[in-house]
Structures are given as structure tokens and as C-alpha cells.
Design a protein around this motif. Structure first.
Motif, short mmCIF file in Angstrom:
data_model
loop_
_atom_site.label_atom_id
_atom_site.label_comp_id
_atom_site.label_asym_id
_atom_site.label_seq_id
_atom_site.Cartn_x
_atom_site.Cartn_y
_atom_site.Cartn_z
N THR A 187 0.87 -1.18 0.00
CA THR A 187 0.00 0.00 0.00
C THR A 187 0.91 1.22 0.00
OG1 THR A 187 -0.07 0.15 2.42
CG2 THR A 187 -1.74 -1.25 1.35
N PRO A 188 0.39 2.39 -0.34
CA PRO A 188 1.26 3.58 -0.32
C PRO A 188 1.95 3.81 1.02
CG PRO A 188 -0.76 4.06 -1.50
CD PRO A 188 -0.93 2.70 -0.92
N ARG A 189 1.26 3.60 2.11
CA ARG A 189 1.87 3.82 3.42
C ARG A 189 2.93 2.78 3.73
NH1 ARG A 189 -2.80 5.83 7.71
NH2 ARG A 189 -3.30 7.79 6.63
N MET A 190 2.64 1.51 3.45
CA MET A 190 3.63 0.47 3.69
C MET A 190 4.85 0.65 2.79
SD MET A 190 1.25 -2.92 4.25
CE MET A 190 2.68 -3.93 4.67
N GLU A 191 4.60 1.04 1.55
CA GLU A 191 5.71 1.31 0.63
C GLU A 191 6.56 2.47 1.13
OE1 GLU A 191 6.14 2.95 -3.89
OE2 GLU A 191 4.62 1.40 -3.52
N GLY A 192 5.91 3.53 1.63
CA GLY A 192 6.65 4.65 2.18
C GLY A 192 7.47 4.26 3.39
N ALA A 193 6.92 3.39 4.25
CA ALA A 193 7.65 2.95 5.44
C ALA A 193 8.87 2.13 5.06
CB ALA A 193 6.72 2.13 6.34
N VAL A 194 8.73 1.23 4.08
CA VAL A 194 9.87 0.41 3.65
C VAL A 194 10.94 1.28 3.00
CG1 VAL A 194 10.58 -1.41 2.05
CG2 VAL A 194 8.53 -1.70 3.42
N CYS A 195 10.52 2.21 2.13
CA CYS A 195 11.49 3.09 1.47
C CYS A 195 12.24 3.95 2.48
CB CYS A 195 10.78 3.98 0.46
SG CYS A 195 10.11 3.10 -0.97
N SER A 196 11.53 4.48 3.47
CA SER A 196 12.17 5.29 4.51
C SER A 196 13.15 4.45 5.32
CB SER A 196 11.11 5.90 5.42
OG SER A 196 11.70 6.70 6.42
N ALA A 197 12.77 3.21 5.63
CA ALA A 197 13.67 2.33 6.39
C ALA A 197 14.92 1.99 5.58
CB ALA A 197 12.93 1.06 6.79
N LEU A 198 14.75 1.69 4.30
CA LEU A 198 15.91 1.38 3.45
C LEU A 198 16.89 2.54 3.41
CD1 LEU A 198 14.15 -0.38 0.42
CD2 LEU A 198 15.69 -1.45 2.08
N ASP A 199 16.35 3.75 3.26
CA ASP A 199 17.23 4.91 3.14
C ASP A 199 17.90 5.27 4.45
OD1 ASP A 199 18.06 6.99 1.15
OD2 ASP A 199 17.34 8.30 2.74
N ASN A 200 17.12 5.27 5.54
CA ASN A 200 17.65 5.77 6.80
C ASN A 200 18.49 4.76 7.57
OD1 ASN A 200 16.56 8.63 7.40
ND2 ASN A 200 14.78 7.57 6.56
N PHE A 201 18.23 3.47 7.38
CA PHE A 201 18.96 2.48 8.16
C PHE A 201 20.03 1.75 7.37
CE2 PHE A 201 14.77 2.72 10.37
CZ PHE A 201 15.25 3.33 11.52
N ALA A 220 6.65 10.42 4.36
CA ALA A 220 5.67 11.24 3.66
C ALA A 220 6.00 11.34 2.17
CB ALA A 220 5.61 12.63 4.28
N ILE A 221 7.28 11.52 1.84
CA ILE A 221 7.67 11.67 0.44
C ILE A 221 7.36 10.41 -0.36
CG2 ILE A 221 9.67 11.88 -1.10
CD1 ILE A 221 10.83 13.88 0.92
N PHE A 222 7.75 9.26 0.16
CA PHE A 222 7.55 8.01 -0.59
C PHE A 222 6.11 7.51 -0.51
CE2 PHE A 222 12.20 7.83 -0.11
CZ PHE A 222 12.55 7.56 -1.43
N SER A 223 5.32 8.03 0.40
CA SER A 223 3.92 7.62 0.49
C SER A 223 3.01 8.48 -0.37
CB SER A 223 3.43 7.69 1.94
OG SER A 223 4.17 6.82 2.76
N VAL A 224 3.34 9.76 -0.52
CA VAL A 224 2.41 10.72 -1.12
C VAL A 224 2.95 11.32 -2.42
CG1 VAL A 224 1.17 12.89 -0.73
CG2 VAL A 224 1.50 11.29 1.17
N VAL A 225 4.24 11.68 -2.46
CA VAL A 225 4.79 12.43 -3.59
C VAL A 225 4.98 11.50 -4.79
CG1 VAL A 225 6.74 13.82 -4.38
CG2 VAL A 225 5.93 14.02 -2.02
N PRO A 226 4.57 11.90 -6.00
CA PRO A 226 4.81 11.09 -7.20
C PRO A 226 6.30 10.88 -7.44
CG PRO A 226 3.21 12.80 -7.65
CD PRO A 226 3.76 13.10 -6.30
N ALA A 227 6.65 9.76 -8.09
CA ALA A 227 8.06 9.39 -8.28
C ALA A 227 8.86 10.48 -8.99
CB ALA A 227 8.14 8.07 -9.05
N ALA A 228 8.24 11.13 -9.99
CA ALA A 228 8.96 12.14 -10.76
C ALA A 228 9.34 13.37 -9.93
CB ALA A 228 8.13 12.58 -11.97
N TRP A 229 8.66 13.58 -8.80
CA TRP A 229 8.89 14.76 -7.97
C TRP A 229 9.69 14.45 -6.71
CZ3 TRP A 229 7.41 19.85 -8.91
CH2 TRP A 229 6.65 20.05 -10.07
N ARG A 230 10.10 13.21 -6.51
CA ARG A 230 10.70 12.85 -5.23
C ARG A 230 12.06 13.49 -5.01
NH1 ARG A 230 8.58 6.62 -5.46
NH2 ARG A 230 6.50 7.07 -4.64
N VAL A 231 12.89 13.53 -6.04
CA VAL A 231 14.21 14.15 -5.87
C VAL A 231 14.05 15.62 -5.52
CG1 VAL A 231 16.34 14.79 -7.05
CG2 VAL A 231 15.43 12.49 -7.32
#
Length: 247
Positions: free
Chosen positions: A116-130, A181-192
């Protein structure tokens, strides 16, 4: 599109099979080349834009940070700002463009049908931060900026060792909720660009963390001046007491 054209040439084209194959391959090659010619300029433009935005954000953040450091010279450290801007532009705007596109794919593969968008955002945030931040980003920052500033390898490594823990903890407190928030809500093209916008506030803190030991050295000049002034005052007081005694 070019796959459909290739199939059509192979199945219904006139001439011998070898001729149909040759025409199909030529058509597919020309179509792929035209697609690449259209894709590369757009990709190069987006990459240059992201590098420029991230670099400008890093430069502005460092200038603001230096302005808040009252003990530094009024003229500022231009080489420090240039090093900070170069690293932020190339790393955040350049390298992270591909990295942030990879995270969602890894998240979908890990989550499968549960994504889901929220679960995807949580995994992406964990990958980046940890994983990315403590193991790659922070070491690359201190070593890269140190070398760009002209510091030796040993000096940059010592700065990394002394600053790694507080920088990682500060990064987690800021970026874990931000990237969720970025990986859950923001479209991929706007994330950077979204990261570059958040990076402005983070870079002010990062610039301070990276240079706080150097800032602490600056007041030594003021301490010396105050010491000299104190000695002069003490001498004047002794002279005054002597004058009163003789008077």
C-alpha cells in the motif's frame, strides 16, 4: 510499438524470410534509436535540473549556517560553501535520482500483494535511513566535503569518526518522518525535488554538525584578546593603587 512493428514485418512482410528479418531488424533499430534520441535529452535535462536545484539548496543552506555562526569571519568561507554545494548537487541531485527510483521497486518486491502507499513509504524510509544514510551517505559526505575543502584524508576520516553518531541520530529524527511522507504521497517524478526542498532545512543542520569543531576553535582569538585586555586592566589597577599609596 517497435516490438509490434517487428512482429508484423516477420509475419506478414513480403519477400523471403531472410529479407523480412533484415527489414524488421532495421526497422526496430531505427525505432529504438529514435526513441533513445528523444529520451536521452529529456533525461539529461531532468538530471541537470535536479543537480542544479540540489546544489543551490546546499549552497544557500551553508551560507545561512555561516551567517548564524557569529564567531566566523564576516566574509564567510567561500570554499566551504562551494564544497557543500558540489557534494549536495552531485550526490542528492545526481546519485539519489537513481536510488530513489530503486526504493519503490524493492518495496513492492518485499511486500508483494500487501503493498500500500503507506507500507511502501515505510519500507522506502527504512531502506534509506537504516542502510543508505549510515553506511554510504554520511561517510561520503564527510570524506567528500573534506577532500573538496582541501583537508587531508586523515583529517576527514577523524571528522567522520567524531561526527558520525550525532549526524546519524539527527538525520533519523528529521528524515524518517519526512521520507515516509515523500515516498507515500509524492509522485516518483517529484521525489528528488521534494527531497531537495527538505534538504534545505537539513543542510543547515548538517553544515553546523560538520563544522562545529572548527567553529569552537574560532573563539580562541577572542579569548586571547580578552586575556590581553585583562592583563592591561590589572596593570592599570596596580599602577592606580601605587599612585594612591604614594599620594
Amino acid at each position: 510499438f517497435w516490438l509490434k512493428a517487428l512482429s508484423k514485418q516477420l509475419l506478414v512482410g513480403s519477400g523471403a524470410p531472410a529479407e523480412r528479418s533484415a527489414r524488421a531488424v532495421a526497422m526496430a533499430s531505427s525505432t529504438a534509436a529514435a526513441a533513445a534520441a528523444r529520451w536521452w535529452p529529456r533525461r539529461a535535462f531532468r538530471l541537470a535540473r535536479d543537480i542544479g536545484l540540489a546544489g543551490a539548496s546546499g549552497a544557500a543552506a551553508d551560507v545561512i549556517c555561516q551567517g548564524l555562526e557569529s564567531d566566523l569571519s564576516e566574509t564567510g568561507d567561500n570554499r566551504r560553501t562551494a564544497a557543500f554545494a558540489a557534494f549536495t548537487g552531485l550526490y542528492i541531485g545526481g546519485a539519489c535520482s537513481g536510488l530513489y527510483a530503486l526504493y519503490p521497486r524493492v518495496a513492492v518486491r518485499l511486500l508483494g500483494a500487501r503493498a500500500t502507499p503507506r507500507m511502501e513509504g515505510a519500507v522506502c524510509s527504512a531502506l534509506d535511513n537504516f542502510l543508505h544514510v549510515p553506511l554510504v551517505y554520511i561517510p561520503a559526505f564527510y570524506m567528500g566535503v573534506g577532500q573538496l575543502r582541501g583537508e587531508g584524508f586523515a583529517t576527514s576520516l577523524e571528522t567522520l569518526r567524531s561526527s558520525w553518531s550525532p549526524t546519524v541520530l539527527s538525520c533519523w529524527s528529521f528524515w524518517i518522518p519526512m521520507q515516509f511522507a515523500i515516498f507515500s504521497v509524492v509522485p516518483a517524478a517529484w521525489r528528488v525535488r521534494a527531497v531537495a526542498a527538505g534538504d534545505f532545512g537539513w543542510n543547515i543542520a548538517l553544515s553546523f554538525l560538520a563544522h562545529r569543531d572548527k567553529i569552537a576553535v574560532c573563539p580562541e582569538v577572542n579569548v586571547a584578546a580578552l586575556t590581553e585586555a585583562g592583563e592591561l586592566l590589572e596593570t592599570a589597577a596596580v599602577t592606580c593603587r601605587s599612585s594612591r599609596a604614594t599620594g
